[in-house]
Design a protein around this motif. Structure first.
Motif: not given
Length: 171
Positions: A42, A44, A67-69, A96-101
């Motif tokens: 993970r 960010l 934050a979700s993280s 900074s985006t919610r990219t899958e991986d």
């Protein structure tokens, strides 16, 4: 004699004005990375990084409380703070985006404790997650640095809502 007020006065501005004023301070840009118990990586983007102490070696960064993280970083024992170089603006945007991986799109190595160190950074700090302090709408993370490396390069900076380089003359 203590002349301080027991509480701060109510702000005479809105959050948008405050954000614009803060944007006038140029900051470096980091990507904070970690590895979960199941092996998942993970990361960010954060520009809220600062040194705290040389002895012991401490640094800090902050994350929005909602934050979700937040559970990822508050629950892990270690993380790596990667200081981005001027040519790594794409990494700041990617993390900074919610990219899958995002890790499938970047080059990295593993630190001694198995956490991702992004290749090409100007410096990185492998930290033990020493303490956390809730303040306002963020949590301040204090990391005790166990290992660090650097590669003097032009840093990536964030100023006025834009990413860019900062020419640093050679010493």
């Amino acid at each position: 004699m203590n002349t301080s007020s027991p509480r701060a006065a109510s702000p005479a501005f809105d959050s948008g004005h405050f954000r614009q004023a803060l944007s006038q301070f140029a900051t470096g840009v980091t990507v904070i990375t970690t590895r979960l118990a199941d092996g998942t990586f993970r990361g960010l983007t954060a520009s809220s990084f600062n040194s705290v102490s040389l002895d012991p070696p401490l640094v800090l960064w902050s994350l929005k409380s909602q934050a979700s993280s937040m559970p990822v970083f508050s629950g892990n024992s270690h993380y790596v703070i990667n200081i981005l170089a001027a040519d790594q603006g794409h990494l700041a945007k990617l993390f900074s985006t919610r990219t899958e991986d995002p890790f499938g799109q970047v080059e990295f190595e593993l630190s001694r404790t198995g956490h991702p160190v992004l290749k090409g950074c100007t410096a990185w700090f492998e930290c033990h997650n020493r303490s956390r302090y809730p303040e306002g709408d963020h949590v301040i993370f204090v990391g005790e640095v166990e290992h660090c490396e650097f590669n003097p390069r032009e840093p990536l900076v964030f100023h006025g809502g834009r990413l860019g380089g900062l020419h640093v003359p050679a010493a």
